[in-house]
Enzyme design. Sequence first.
Site, short mmCIF file in Angstrom:
data_model
loop_
_atom_site.label_atom_id
_atom_site.label_comp_id
_atom_site.label_asym_id
_atom_site.label_seq_id
_atom_site.Cartn_x
_atom_site.Cartn_y
_atom_site.Cartn_z
N ASP A 35 0.83 -1.21 0.00
CA ASP A 35 0.00 0.00 0.00
C ASP A 35 0.86 1.26 0.00
OD1 ASP A 35 -2.03 -1.80 0.30
OD2 ASP A 35 -2.76 -1.03 2.21
N HIS A 188 3.80 -2.26 3.17
CA HIS A 188 3.71 -0.90 2.64
C HIS A 188 5.02 -0.53 1.93
CE1 HIS A 188 0.56 -0.92 5.69
NE2 HIS A 188 0.00 0.10 5.06
#
Length: 220
Positions: A35, A188
């Site tokens: 992400d 992430h």
Amino acid sequence: MKLTPTKTPFVVKKMFPDYVWEINTTQKELFLTFDDGPTPEITPWVLDRLQHYNAKATFFCIGSNIEKHPEIFKRIIEEGHQIGNHTHNHIKGWKTKTKDYLVNVHEAQNSIALQIPKTKHQKPNIVNLFRPPYGQIKPKQGKKLMALGYKIVMWDVLSFDWDKTITNEACLNQVISKSKAGSIIVFHDSVKASNNMIYALPKVLEHYSKLGFQFNAIEA
């Protein structure tokens, strides 16, 4: 103390059955997701590690980051990974009016679409993958997005790589101790998460590769 569990409880998945929490599979496969990119300091490093293990992943990209770093975004696609929408400005669904939330998602989708024709490879089917930042999405927002054809992808396992209160080893252990075939795992590709992610990701790839697992992108 973390309020969000590493592994999404079964009861939560049952409460929101229309969202994708894991992949139903009989194969030894895992689904890595990243992400908040693309990020110049981090995303190319992630792509290099994935390439080394012939692993595919799904990148939930922020629209404004795509606009800032289109060359990295195009590399993600050209190397066979999947793309998902992560809003244009990483907004919180619970604190945003549904109308404004949909506008922000649409803006991110435009940023994605503007870059796709510039790639040399066939356009991937990316229109319908969406992950809400922070996992925060109102039921009405979810229904509206699904009516527009989006598939809302959540997760089975959180690495907590962004959490500066946990150690590198704890981040790694949370993934390895909770993941199973079909798990959707969240990392992430951001500067904030880089310390834990850079430690844990290669070890996750190595550990599961030795166990005969493949790393695949989520199908749109």
